[in-house]
Motif scaffolding. Structure first.
Motif, mmCIF file in Angstrom:
data_model
loop_
_atom_site.group_PDB
_atom_site.id
_atom_site.type_symbol
_atom_site.label_atom_id
_atom_site.label_comp_id
_atom_site.label_asym_id
_atom_site.label_seq_id
_atom_site.Cartn_x
_atom_site.Cartn_y
_atom_site.Cartn_z
ATOM 1 N N ALA A 164 35.255 23.080 48.990
ATOM 2 C CA ALA A 164 36.285 23.374 47.993
ATOM 3 C C ALA A 164 35.740 24.277 46.886
ATOM 4 C CB ALA A 164 36.834 22.080 47.401
ATOM 5 N N ASN A 165 34.410 24.358 46.774
ATOM 6 C CA ASN A 165 33.794 25.256 45.786
ATOM 7 C C ASN A 165 34.137 26.722 46.062
ATOM 8 O OD1 ASN A 165 32.206 23.550 43.970
ATOM 9 N ND2 ASN A 165 31.094 22.984 45.819
ATOM 10 N N PHE A 166 34.436 27.062 47.317
ATOM 11 C CA PHE A 166 34.814 28.437 47.646
ATOM 12 C C PHE A 166 36.109 28.857 46.960
ATOM 13 C CE2 PHE A 166 32.112 28.631 51.603
ATOM 14 C CZ PHE A 166 31.348 29.699 51.158
ATOM 15 N N VAL A 167 36.927 27.883 46.598
ATOM 16 C CA VAL A 167 38.167 28.174 45.882
ATOM 17 C C VAL A 167 37.990 27.927 44.381
ATOM 18 C CG1 VAL A 167 40.614 27.591 45.652
ATOM 19 C CG2 VAL A 167 39.543 27.581 47.907
ATOM 20 N N SER A 168 37.392 26.801 44.041
ATOM 21 C CA SER A 168 37.330 26.407 42.632
ATOM 22 C C SER A 168 36.423 27.299 41.796
ATOM 23 C CB SER A 168 36.895 24.948 42.496
ATOM 24 O OG SER A 168 35.562 24.763 42.929
ATOM 25 N N GLU A 169 35.295 27.727 42.320
ATOM 26 C CA GLU A 169 34.383 28.549 41.516
ATOM 27 C C GLU A 169 34.949 29.942 41.217
ATOM 28 O OE1 GLU A 169 32.255 27.167 39.844
ATOM 29 O OE2 GLU A 169 31.696 25.400 40.970
ATOM 30 N N PRO A 170 35.567 30.631 42.183
ATOM 31 C CA PRO A 170 36.208 31.900 41.815
ATOM 32 C C PRO A 170 37.316 31.725 40.772
ATOM 33 C CG PRO A 170 35.903 31.827 44.175
ATOM 34 C CD PRO A 170 35.553 30.454 43.643
ATOM 35 N N VAL A 171 38.058 30.620 40.848
ATOM 36 C CA VAL A 171 39.098 30.369 39.841
ATOM 37 C C VAL A 171 38.460 30.275 38.459
ATOM 38 C CG1 VAL A 171 40.766 28.653 38.984
ATOM 39 C CG2 VAL A 171 40.772 29.302 41.393
ATOM 40 N N GLY A 172 37.397 29.490 38.345
ATOM 41 C CA GLY A 172 36.718 29.340 37.058
ATOM 42 C C GLY A 172 36.149 30.647 36.536
ATOM 43 N N ALA A 173 35.520 31.430 37.409
ATOM 44 C CA ALA A 173 34.919 32.706 36.994
ATOM 45 C C ALA A 173 35.982 33.713 36.558
ATOM 46 C CB ALA A 173 34.058 33.272 38.122
ATOM 47 N N VAL A 174 37.091 33.770 37.283
ATOM 48 C CA VAL A 174 38.168 34.695 36.918
ATOM 49 C C VAL A 174 38.790 34.283 35.584
ATOM 50 C CG1 VAL A 174 40.512 35.432 37.559
ATOM 51 C CG2 VAL A 174 38.665 35.524 39.246
ATOM 52 N N VAL A 175 39.003 32.994 35.379
ATOM 53 C CA VAL A 175 39.531 32.516 34.092
ATOM 54 C C VAL A 175 38.576 32.916 32.969
ATOM 55 C CG1 VAL A 175 39.968 30.421 32.730
ATOM 56 C CG2 VAL A 175 40.955 30.658 35.011
ATOM 57 N N CYS A 176 37.268 32.753 33.204
ATOM 58 C CA CYS A 176 36.287 33.128 32.188
ATOM 59 C C CYS A 176 36.383 34.622 31.867
ATOM 60 C CB CYS A 176 34.874 32.776 32.660
ATOM 61 S SG CYS A 176 33.615 33.072 31.409
ATOM 62 N N ALA A 177 36.448 35.459 32.883
ATOM 63 C CA ALA A 177 36.538 36.908 32.651
ATOM 64 C C ALA A 177 37.814 37.271 31.902
ATOM 65 C CB ALA A 177 36.470 37.666 33.980
ATOM 66 N N LEU A 178 38.918 36.647 32.258
ATOM 67 C CA LEU A 178 40.182 36.926 31.553
ATOM 68 C C LEU A 178 40.074 36.536 30.080
ATOM 69 C CD1 LEU A 178 42.751 35.758 34.257
ATOM 70 C CD2 LEU A 178 42.321 38.117 33.524
ATOM 71 N N LEU A 179 39.462 35.402 29.805
ATOM 72 C CA LEU A 179 39.294 34.964 28.415
ATOM 73 C C LEU A 179 38.349 35.885 27.645
ATOM 74 C CD1 LEU A 179 38.985 31.121 29.001
ATOM 75 C CD2 LEU A 179 40.882 32.305 27.873
ATOM 76 N N VAL A 180 37.288 36.334 28.296
ATOM 77 C CA VAL A 180 36.323 37.230 27.642
ATOM 78 C C VAL A 180 36.991 38.552 27.269
ATOM 79 C CG1 VAL A 180 34.261 38.642 28.099
ATOM 80 C CG2 VAL A 180 34.232 36.202 28.592
ATOM 81 N N HIS A 181 37.915 39.023 28.106
ATOM 82 C CA HIS A 181 38.559 40.316 27.852
ATOM 83 C C HIS A 181 39.761 40.231 26.909
ATOM 84 C CE1 HIS A 181 36.008 42.717 30.373
ATOM 85 N NE2 HIS A 181 36.101 41.813 31.320
ATOM 86 N N MET A 182 40.151 39.016 26.528
ATOM 87 C CA MET A 182 41.234 38.896 25.546
ATOM 88 C C MET A 182 40.699 39.360 24.199
ATOM 89 S SD MET A 182 42.875 35.238 26.627
ATOM 90 C CE MET A 182 44.116 35.242 25.370
ATOM 91 N N SER A 183 41.542 39.968 23.412
ATOM 92 C CA SER A 183 41.053 40.520 22.148
ATOM 93 C C SER A 183 41.316 39.625 20.945
ATOM 94 C CB SER A 183 41.626 41.908 21.908
ATOM 95 O OG SER A 183 42.836 42.117 22.506
ATOM 96 N N MET A 184 41.259 38.325 21.134
ATOM 97 C CA MET A 184 41.417 37.449 19.980
ATOM 98 C C MET A 184 40.044 37.027 19.449
ATOM 99 S SD MET A 184 42.557 33.791 21.424
ATOM 100 C CE MET A 184 43.002 33.835 23.114
ATOM 101 N N SER A 185 40.016 36.747 18.178
ATOM 102 C CA SER A 185 38.770 36.335 17.532
ATOM 103 C C SER A 185 38.532 34.855 17.793
ATOM 104 C CB SER A 185 38.851 36.592 16.035
ATOM 105 O OG SER A 185 37.699 36.098 15.404
ATOM 106 N N LEU A 186 37.359 34.540 18.301
ATOM 107 C CA LEU A 186 36.996 33.156 18.566
ATOM 108 C C LEU A 186 35.738 32.815 17.774
ATOM 109 C CD1 LEU A 186 37.551 33.175 22.452
ATOM 110 C CD2 LEU A 186 39.075 32.265 20.716
ATOM 111 N N THR A 187 35.835 32.971 16.461
ATOM 112 C CA THR A 187 34.680 32.733 15.605
ATOM 113 C C THR A 187 35.047 31.770 14.481
ATOM 114 O OG1 THR A 187 35.203 34.622 14.195
ATOM 115 C CG2 THR A 187 33.699 35.026 16.023
ATOM 116 N N ILE A 188 34.022 31.073 14.026
ATOM 117 C CA ILE A 188 34.125 30.291 12.790
ATOM 118 C C ILE A 188 33.035 30.852 11.896
ATOM 119 C CG2 ILE A 188 33.783 28.058 11.697
ATOM 120 C CD1 ILE A 188 34.941 26.740 14.150
#
Length: 187
Positions: free
Chosen positions: A91-115
């Motif tokens: 099941a890692n063949f499906v779950s790990e790409p999902v996690g990595a793609v979500v991470c890349a999408l979040l990294v490319h969002m232009s919102m500020s994630l700082t305190i």
């Protein structure tokens, strides 16, 4: 005396030197993640998902494309299979790409994630990516193994959320030393 062909073999096109840097950074971090996953003991049946933490660090550092992130996820899924303690490691063949793609999408969002001056993007991307990957994994497990809903909701989902919280802390703590070591793209 060098011939023209020999000169061409050592010619480097300007601007191409770091084109595959993301591969090297990811490979090193995933190798570290494999070692840590193998040697980390379970506490109350729960261990951090070092591979997700490491690919989140790599994706945050290199800001790869979504397609490259999917490739990172597939590689992570493949290397997870022999070291997985799960009932259905494929099941890692499906779950790990999902996690990595979500991470890349979040990294490319232009919102500020700082305190203040602290960048929380590594922790936030790791937490959400771990939930996405874990939720995908346990859903596949529930369906394939016909597990009762109570096991899914009260046994497996809390583990995913706990691992996500642990991964947030690990990723945040390891991101800045990794950034100093490997460098990273700003943004």
């Amino acid at each position: 005396m060098e011939t023209k062909q020999q000169q061409e073999l050592v010619t480097i096109k300007t601007g191409q030197e770091g084109r595959f840097r993301w591969v090297a950074v990811t490979a090193l971090l995933l190798a570290i993640g494999v070692i840590l996953k193998i040697v980390t003991p379970a506490i109350a049946g729960i261990t951090p998902n070092w591979l997700i933490a490491m690919y989140c660090i790599a994706i945050n550092l290199t800001r790869v494309s979504v397609k490259q992130a999917a490739g990172i996820g597939l590689v992570t899924g493949a290397i997870s299979i022999p070291i997985s303690k799960a009932a259905l490691p494929y099941a890692n063949f499906v779950s790990e790409p999902v996690g990595a793609v979500v991470c890349a999408l979040l990294v490319h969002m232009s919102m500020s994630l700082t305190i203040g001056s602290i960048n929380l993007r590594p922790a936030i991307t790791a937490g959400i990516s771990t939930v996405a990957s874990g939720f995908t994994f346990i859903t596949i497990l529930k369906v394939v193994l016909s597990l009762p809903m109570a096991v899914y909701l009260y046994g497996m989902l809390p583990v995913v959320l706990t691992v996500a919280a642990i991964n947030m802390v690990i990723t945040q703590l390891l991101y800045f030393p990794a950034k100093r070591l490997f460098g990273g793209k700003e943004g």
